[in-house]
Design an enzyme around this catalytic site. Structure first.
Site, short mmCIF file in Angstrom:
data_model
loop_
_atom_site.label_atom_id
_atom_site.label_comp_id
_atom_site.label_asym_id
_atom_site.label_seq_id
_atom_site.Cartn_x
_atom_site.Cartn_y
_atom_site.Cartn_z
N HIS A 260 3.80 -99.52 -72.14
CA HIS A 260 3.10 -98.43 -71.45
C HIS A 260 3.22 -98.64 -69.95
O HIS A 260 2.78 -99.67 -69.43
CB HIS A 260 1.64 -98.44 -71.89
N ASP A 262 2.14 -96.91 -66.56
CA ASP A 262 1.42 -95.84 -65.87
C ASP A 262 2.29 -95.35 -64.72
O ASP A 262 2.72 -96.15 -63.88
CB ASP A 262 0.07 -96.36 -65.39
N ASP A 372 -3.01 -93.42 -74.08
CA ASP A 372 -3.96 -93.94 -73.09
C ASP A 372 -4.60 -92.83 -72.27
O ASP A 372 -4.69 -92.93 -71.06
CB ASP A 372 -3.21 -94.91 -72.15
N HIS A 577 -2.09 -89.41 -66.25
CA HIS A 577 -3.46 -89.71 -66.68
C HIS A 577 -4.23 -90.73 -65.84
O HIS A 577 -5.32 -91.14 -66.24
CB HIS A 577 -3.49 -90.09 -68.17
ZN LIG Z 1 -2.13 -95.52 -68.92
#
Ligand SMILES: [Zn+2]
Length: 1031
Positions: A260, A262, A372, A577
């Protein structure tokens, strides 16, 4: 010959094995201490530092200075490039040789001008494998570069993970040397680890726990760590235990590598680009060595970054995509926030994402992937289905503070009844490390294992990137099918969901939104980002509508499709997000605002181009020739509104047709002018024939009546538009969380700074103004406006805000009783309870909403409209809108400064649908455009209109692949089954229904008649149509 069997002491036996593996104890004589053999220093090491993130070619041309291991570099966000000259000793023939690199920061090894390996201590990657088996003929001397970013996997927070970044951090290079790596020791260490963990995490009385413990003890007995010839027998013992198989009923875990990343969070966007490269190059290296390894990867934007910045790496990735091992998923441009983006924005996430995946990899993603994100809109199932997706994976609901979600695998049914198959990885994480404990949790935590005996497990360091490691793969390999442990297979989303689909009749259904009972502060934090998001959504909507008009009216007009794609992608990126929710650092806020500024700047140019194309010579060359005013309406209904003329201080009441324009020479006369009356006690009454308001000297609305019926909106003895402050100190996640206990700290704001005074005395518009002191540092100034022919009272608000850990809201105590309130969401609305009966009710003490919310009883209600707010709540008969927060982590400056926003209070007769609340909320958010023009008497034109008030024509744009076509998107907004006609004056040749990706639906040509196009809608249905233009 075996020695005597000693006592069966669980603790000493277990700890004996643990010490044998320990990083910290007995390394002089344990197995761990034997992982590395001989070492040798680098021939030379030099470096240079730069505040910029520069490409390799530029970096290697710089002046490098000699540097020693142990030196520090920095500061935060800089990059230090190291040049390392290596020479592998001839005597290491046949050995596995690593470049061991332990430094702070995140590293990337470059060899022969290509990125070859990501390095990060936090991600357990400190080795670059130079050779697995040194051959005589191999080059023994070489030069590599290591690009070290001065930030960790999780940025550079001061004192805590989410603390604002420390700008002065220093980064140290602790180790840089060549070492011989003992692969056989590594394998034994993994064997031991699995056995010890089986002993530890299977229950104490479990036979397999005891067997694993006994086996580990036997192996310690057998091994002489200084004598490699004792290793094979110990490995043999371990594999005999791992080779004991499960029965048929054992749970199956589908393991998939994941990382993951971001797209921005505790580091800026630019660093995310390098994080992708560092993480994915490591994945490619692992794929070369582990043929079974699969890796799941989302976010088209990240692929696009790597495609443009790291073409060599991208080509390698493409090869593994073809093999079906590097698996693009998600179908969206980024993993966006699941609550706040508009319906059309969510469509564009999929449109931009899926088109990218199709172009680059030859197929659409079949899973939506949002592990997430802070809650999931009830509209998502329909949008997924419209974009070729029937499956969804997330795990974030495991973070809910109050209630435990009852399913792991289930059907999710959205607002319109669309269904998708959902799985929550029961390990409650997307960053597992492949440990025994995690696999056991995955199995035990799966709430549907009685129905479908399969789970997924996503392994690999995440959030800041990093991804899987060789050790994780080695662990999972040992758990493939070992009696007592769940079966762990390397798998793919398709394989997993196909199994689920075969058993789908067993699964339960969850209807409506997936509400995360945590992070409810993210509807409000970083108000400016939210405001600019709403504004840019409107701008792109308007540019597309006006450019579509121009395309059909002027044959020479070029629809700006590439520019619009670029601007949409910027907006979509900012919906990531941790950006739109406001949970990012200050650097990211600056990045985001730069992108918003670019969208605003470019969109206004595009809008001017479209207007120029539409009106050409009508537009005045100087102010003296402007005799009339062109008014443009981008919404699909006729509007009559008071506007202020551009560049002048005068008001006008104008009427303009649906999705079209009109030229006006003078203002219309309202049927009833606005009156404003100041009372002796300082209060003011305003009335416009439809509504009558009474405000006290503090600007509170003490009464708001419908004139015709006399029905009062405001609770007796209370004032609406009451500002209130709360203490806002969450448990940890500052920018994210507002806790329920903040409600116990409510303090009304009643300190008057400037009393109510009349600004506009009435006629077309009446208004009053006042200021309140929030605290010594913060002030609210508000103008309350009532327009002729307008059903709402408008509050234009300015706040100077300099608070710490406070929450500002505005409350509306109403004379309305209802068990539920209604909130607008993407392409529709839903209801949430106004009471706190159950834990599921009170966990929603703070919710999100888009342009409006409404509290109605039979025959009457009050709506609250807003132009840029998302946080809201209705408890019993008090509606409140969340205005501003003041968290200090991860951005210490969050929300400090001046804010402007507007909201409106609209009492209405009948239901909100009958009263047109939806349309008025659109009007509130999409002001009419006015352009001064030469004389054009009688000019009026409408491109589209719809005959049903339930239907909203949301989008008009050029089709993606067909220059001769428009796409229009309509949705049913009332929650009703209706038949509607779409009328158009455009030269349409043909109309074909299409999905949200603009792919024509087979056999769905719509009948084009003189009345237009006929549609039937079910509640909240979204429909898109390709309109093929006559040339
Ligand atoms: Zn995230």
């Amino acid at each position: 010959m075996a020695g005597p069997q000693v006592l069966k002491h669980r603790r000493t036996t277990l700890e004996r094995a643990e010490k044998f593996l320990s990083e910290h104890h007995f390394r002089d004589c344990n197995l761990r201490g034997r992982l590395f053999g001989a070492s040798c220093p680098l021939v030379s090491l030099s470096c240079f530092s730069t505040p910029r993130r520069i490409p390799y070619d530029e970096a290697v041309r710089q002046e490098f200075r000699p540097v020693k291991v142990g030196e520090s570099f920095g500061p935060t966000w800089w990059t230090c490039w190291f040049k390392a000259e290596l020479s592998i000793p001839r005597g290491w023939a046949g050995k596995e040789v690593h470049l061991l690199w332990e430094s702070d920061g995140e590293g990337m090894v470059w060899r022969d001008a290509q990125p070859v390996q990501g390095l990060t201590k936090e991600g357990e990657k400190t080795s670059y494998v130079l050779t697995e088996d040194l051959k005589e003929a191999e080059p023994h001397s070489l030069t590599v570069y290591v690009e070290v970013a001065c930030n960790g996997l999780f940025g550079a927070g001061k004192d805590s993970l989410i603390g604002p970044p420390d700008p002065d951090k220093k980064f140290t290079l602790n180790k840089a040397e060549l070492v011989v790596f003992h692969r056989d020791v590594h394998e034994l260490l993994v064997d031991f680890e699995i056995l010890v963990d089986m002993a530890k995490f299977l229950k104490e009385d479990n036979q397999r726990s005891l067997q694993a413990l006994y086996m580990a003890n036997q192996m310690v007995n057998l091994l002489d760590v200084m004598d490699a010839s004792t290793f094979p027998a110990a490995r043999q013992l371990a594999s005999s235990l791992f080779g004991q198989r499960n029965g048929d009923s054992q749970h199956t875990i589908h393991a998939m590598g994941h990382c993951h990343i971001d797209s921005a969070w505790l580091w800026p966007y630019e660093e995310s680009i390098r994080k992708c490269a560092r993480s994915w190059v490591t994945v490619v290296r692992l794929m070369e060595k582990n043929p079974e390894f699969t890796f799941v990867c989302s976010q088209a934007q990240q692929f696009e970054w790597v495609r443009t910045r790291y073409p060599g790496l991208y080509a390698q990735i493409q090869d593994f995509v073809k093999e079906g091992r590097f698996i693009p998923v998600g179908g969206t441009w980024v993993e966006m926030d699941g609550n706040l983006p508009s319906g059309e924005s969510m469509v564009r996430q999929f449109l931009q994402g899926q088109r990218f995946f199709l172009q680059q990899f030859g197929s659409l993603c079949s899973e939506f992937w949002l592990p997430d994100t802070f809650g999931y809109s009830a509209q998502l199932p329909q949008l997924m289905r419209g974009c070729g997706i029937r499956r969804f994976l997330t795990q974030k609901l495991s973070w809910s503070l109050v209630n435990t979600f009852p399913h792991s695998s289930f059907f999710w049914e959205g607002l319109d009844g669309s269904r998708v198959l959902v799985h929550f990885p029961p390990g409650d994480s997307y960053g597992l490390e492949g440990r025994v404990e995690e696999m056991l949790k995955t199995m035990s935590n799966n709430r549907d294992k009685g129905r479908v005996n399969h789970s997924t497990a996503l392994f690999g360091f995440g959030d800041g990137g990093g991804g899987p490691t060789q050790k994780m793969l080695d662990r999972l390999r040992r758990m493939r099918d070992t009696d007592g442990l769940p079966r762990v297979q390397m798998s793919t989303p398709d394989r997993f969901f196909s199994v689920l689909e075969r058993e789908e009749t067993q699964l339960c259904t969850w209807v409506g939104e997936l509400f995360l009972e945590l992070h409810n502060g993210t509807y409000t934090t970083q108000a400016q980002i939210k405001k600019e998001n709403r504004e840019c959504e409107r701008l792109l909507h308007d540019v597309e509508v006006l450019s579509s008009f121009a395309l059909t009216q002027k044959s020479t007009f070029q629809y700006p499709s590439l520019k619009l794609q670029h601007l949409w992608r910027l907006l979509l990126l900012n919906q990531f997000h941790d950006v739109l929710p406001g949970s990012c650092i200050q650097l990211v806020v600056e990045d985001a605002r730069r992108y918003y500024a670019e969208i605003r700047r470019e969109a206004s140019v595009l809008q001017k181009d479209a207007v120029q194309a539409l009106f050409g010579k009508l537009l005045p060359t100087g102010p003296e020739t402007a005799k009339s005013l062109l008014v443009l309406n981008t919404l699909p209904w006729e509007r009559t509104e008071v506007i202020s003329r551009t560049g002048e201080d005068t008001l006008a009441l104008l009427k303009v047709p649906s999705m079209g324009y009109a030229a006006m020479e003078e203002s219309l006369t309202p049927s009833c002018p606005v009156t404003v009356t100041k009372q002796a006690d300082g209060s003011v009454s305003m009335e416009n024939g439809a509504i009558a308001a009474h405000l006290d000297s503090l600007g509170r609305v003490m009464s708001l009546r419908l004139v015709h019926t006399g029905r009062e909106s405001v609770q007796e003895g209370h004032g609406a538009n009451q500002f209130v402050m709360f203490d806002d100190i969450p448990l940890y996640w500052d920018a994210w969380d507002v806790m329920d206990y903040h409600l116990e700290t409510r303090k009304p704001i009643t300190t008057l700074l400037k009393p109510l005074e009349v600004v506009l005395a009435g006629g077309l518009r009446g208004s009053v103004k006042f200021s309140l002191q929030i605290s010594e540092r913060s002030v609210i100034t508000q103008e309350v406006i009532l327009d002729a022919m307008c059903p709402y009272l408008r509050f234009v608000t300015e706040v100077d805000w300099a608070e710490a850990h406070k929450f500002l809201k505005v409350e509306f105590p109403l004379r309305v009783r209802s068990m539920n309130a209604t909130y607008e969401i993407q392409f529709g609305h839903l209801q949430r309870p106004t009471h706190w009966n159950t834990s599921w009710d009170w966990a929603r003490f703070e919710v999100w909403s888009h342009k409006w919310m409404d509290l109605s009883e039979h025959g009457f209600g009050v709506a609250l409209l807003n132009d840029c707010k998302y946080g809201a709540s209705v408890h019993r008969d008090v509606m409140s809108l969340s205005l501003l927060r003041a968290p200090k982590s991860p951005d210490a400056t969050a929300d400090i400064g001046r804010h402007q926003f507007s909201y409106a209070m609209m009492p209405h007769q009948g239901s909100f649908q009958e009263a047109g609340v939806i349309q008025w909320a659109y009007n509130f958010n999409f002001p009419l455009h006015t352009v001064p023009a030469g004389s054009a008497p009688g000019l009026a034109w409408s491109a589209f209109s719809v005959d049903s008030p339930a239907i909203v024509l949301e989008t008009v744009k050029q089709a993606e692949d067909r220059l001769d076509s428009l796409v229009v998107r309509l949705y049913e907004s009332h929650g009703s089954t209706v038949v509607a006609w779409l009328q158009t004056s455009l030269p349409i040749k043909d109309a074909i229904e299409c999905d949200l990706l603009e792919q024509p639906e087979p056999s769905s040509r719509l009948l084009l008649t003189e009345h237009g196009l006929k549609f039937s809608f079910t509640p909240f249905q979204v429909r898109s149509v390709l309109l093929i233009l006559r040339q």
